[in-house]
Design a protein around this motif. Structure first.
Motif, short mmCIF file in Angstrom:
data_model
loop_
_atom_site.label_atom_id
_atom_site.label_comp_id
_atom_site.label_asym_id
_atom_site.label_seq_id
_atom_site.Cartn_x
_atom_site.Cartn_y
_atom_site.Cartn_z
N ARG A 66 -19.59 -17.25 21.40
CA ARG A 66 -18.94 -16.00 21.80
C ARG A 66 -17.44 -16.11 21.57
NH1 ARG A 66 -21.40 -14.93 27.69
NH2 ARG A 66 -21.34 -17.19 27.74
N THR A 67 -16.86 -15.09 20.96
CA THR A 67 -15.44 -15.12 20.63
C THR A 67 -14.69 -14.05 21.42
OG1 THR A 67 -15.86 -15.95 18.41
CG2 THR A 67 -13.74 -14.87 18.78
N PHE A 68 -13.56 -14.46 21.98
CA PHE A 68 -12.69 -13.55 22.73
C PHE A 68 -11.28 -13.63 22.14
CE2 PHE A 68 -15.99 -15.15 25.56
CZ PHE A 68 -16.57 -13.96 25.99
N SER A 69 -10.52 -12.59 22.34
CA SER A 69 -9.15 -12.57 21.82
C SER A 69 -8.19 -12.11 22.91
CB SER A 69 -9.05 -11.64 20.61
OG SER A 69 -9.31 -10.30 20.98
N VAL A 70 -6.89 -12.30 22.64
CA VAL A 70 -5.86 -11.85 23.56
C VAL A 70 -4.83 -11.03 22.79
CG1 VAL A 70 -6.13 -13.81 25.13
CG2 VAL A 70 -4.46 -13.94 23.26
N THR A 71 -4.15 -10.15 23.51
CA THR A 71 -3.01 -9.42 22.96
C THR A 71 -1.83 -9.61 23.89
OG1 THR A 71 -3.74 -7.40 24.10
CG2 THR A 71 -4.39 -7.67 21.79
N VAL A 72 -0.65 -9.40 23.36
CA VAL A 72 0.58 -9.56 24.14
C VAL A 72 0.85 -8.28 24.92
CG1 VAL A 72 3.07 -9.96 24.03
CG2 VAL A 72 1.52 -11.21 22.49
N ASP A 73 1.09 -8.42 26.20
CA ASP A 73 1.52 -7.31 27.04
C ASP A 73 3.04 -7.20 26.91
OD1 ASP A 73 2.16 -5.49 28.98
OD2 ASP A 73 1.16 -6.52 30.63
N ALA A 74 3.47 -6.39 25.95
CA ALA A 74 4.90 -6.34 25.59
C ALA A 74 5.77 -5.88 26.75
CB ALA A 74 5.09 -5.41 24.39
N ALA A 75 5.26 -4.98 27.58
CA ALA A 75 6.05 -4.44 28.68
C ALA A 75 6.39 -5.51 29.73
CB ALA A 75 5.31 -3.28 29.34
N ASN A 76 5.59 -6.56 29.77
CA ASN A 76 5.79 -7.61 30.77
C ASN A 76 6.08 -8.97 30.11
OD1 ASN A 76 5.20 -6.17 33.36
ND2 ASN A 76 3.29 -5.77 32.27
N VAL A 88 -0.97 -20.66 18.26
CA VAL A 88 -1.78 -21.56 17.44
C VAL A 88 -3.09 -20.84 17.13
CG1 VAL A 88 -2.95 -23.79 17.35
CG2 VAL A 88 -0.72 -23.60 18.48
N ASN A 89 -3.61 -20.14 18.12
CA ASN A 89 -4.79 -19.28 17.92
C ASN A 89 -4.76 -18.13 18.92
OD1 ASN A 89 -5.44 -21.50 19.85
ND2 ASN A 89 -7.31 -20.33 20.12
N LYS A 90 -5.09 -16.93 18.44
CA LYS A 90 -5.18 -15.76 19.32
C LYS A 90 -6.63 -15.47 19.69
CE LYS A 90 -1.27 -12.61 18.60
NZ LYS A 90 -0.88 -11.28 18.07
N ASN A 91 -7.55 -16.07 18.96
CA ASN A 91 -8.97 -15.92 19.24
C ASN A 91 -9.52 -17.25 19.71
OD1 ASN A 91 -8.95 -13.24 18.23
ND2 ASN A 91 -9.18 -14.02 16.14
N VAL A 92 -10.45 -17.19 20.65
CA VAL A 92 -11.08 -18.41 21.12
C VAL A 92 -12.59 -18.23 21.07
CG1 VAL A 92 -10.89 -17.62 23.52
CG2 VAL A 92 -11.31 -20.04 23.04
#
Length: 275
Positions: A66-76, A88-92
């Motif tokens: 199973r692969t999950f990803s993250v995004t940057v919360d620019a406002a915080n 190094v990786n945005k997907n795990v």
């Protein structure tokens, strides 16, 4: 809800991913995905790789990857990608039969400051795997540069401000710090007096220990006055501990008292380095 979150952390901490019967015997709820921590702190030292891991876990094993990803919360977020850090990786990918994977972020020592920056990440996952009240959907990574306290940095001129009950007491004044030998320093001018007292530096703990009952000055009515560890109105028979960081030095609470314990208290002095 809270119990489910605690359960997941407990299961992950004891290595549930190696024990099949735990899943059937202990946790029978639905599957979900979560950041393991709400906050990660990474202090980067010179000549290290600067990589921190942000762990993501699931409550149940799967027969498939199973692969999950993250995004940057620019406002915080105050960190700048490509300057303060890079992914190094945005997907795990959490492999089949496993519970945990990690996003990796590399911080850059040369560009970071001791004050640091924050990087807030959002977890991307199907709604079916987001369990309200249990899933941690955002995490903040605090990245900072390690501030090495050296004798060279401590020595020199300092600007001091005495405070009492959290408020400034009097005007700022000059102080000095000089090495006597080893980790022992001479602190000159504390409390605006002509005194020179001894301090002992702990570089590992980022602290200065000031032994009590050192002579400060002679008052025209109180006589000889000495430094003591005074917290509130309580006299402590132990050294005064001063904390050091990149902002400067903050003394522990102290008082200037004569042999009858009359005098001035309690004070905290905040020192900033003069360049």
């Amino acid at each position: 809800m809270k119990k489910l979150y605690i359960l997941l952390i407990f299961l992950l901490s004891i290595g549930l991913w190696g024990c099949d019967d735990h899943e059937a015997g202990v946790y029978k709820g639905g599957d979900f995905v979560t950041f393991l921590n709400k906050t990660e702190n990474k202090v980067i030292r010179e000549n290290e790789d600067g990589i921190t891991e942000i762990k993501i876990g699931v409550a149940k094993k799967s027969n498939t990857d199973r692969t999950f990803s993250v995004t940057v919360d620019a406002a915080n977020t105050t960190a700048v990608e490509g300057q303060d850090y890079d992914f190094v990786n945005k997907n795990v990918t959490i492999p089949a039969g496993e519970f945990v994977g990690a996003i990796k972020v590399k911080g850059y020592y040369d560009n970071l400051t001791p004050e640091g920056v924050k990087l807030t990440l959002k977890l991307n996952a199907d709604e079916a795997l987001i369990q309200a009240g249990t899933t941690i959907t955002t995490t903040t990574v605090n990245l900072s540069r390690f501030f090495e306290i050296t004798m060279e940095w401590l020595q020199g001129n300092w600007m001091a401000q005495d405070t009492k009950n959290g408020a400034n007491d009097g005007d700022p004044y000059d102080m000095t710090i000089e090495q006597i030998n080893g980790d022992t320093i001479a602190i000159g001018g504390l409390f605006g007096t002509p005194s020179v007292i001894k301090g002992i530096v702990s570089f590992d703990d980022s602290q200065i220990e000031i032994p009590i009952q050192q002579y400060m000055f002679t008052h025209n009515t109180l006589g000889p006055v000495y430094i003591f560890n005074v917290v509130g109105s309580s006299l402590k028979n132990e050294p005064i501990i001063c904390d050091i960081n990149y902002r400067g030095i903050t003394t522990g609470s102290y008082g200037l008292l004569n042999a009858d314990y009359s005098g001035w208290f309690p004070y905290i002095t905040i020192m900033t380095k003069e360049e």
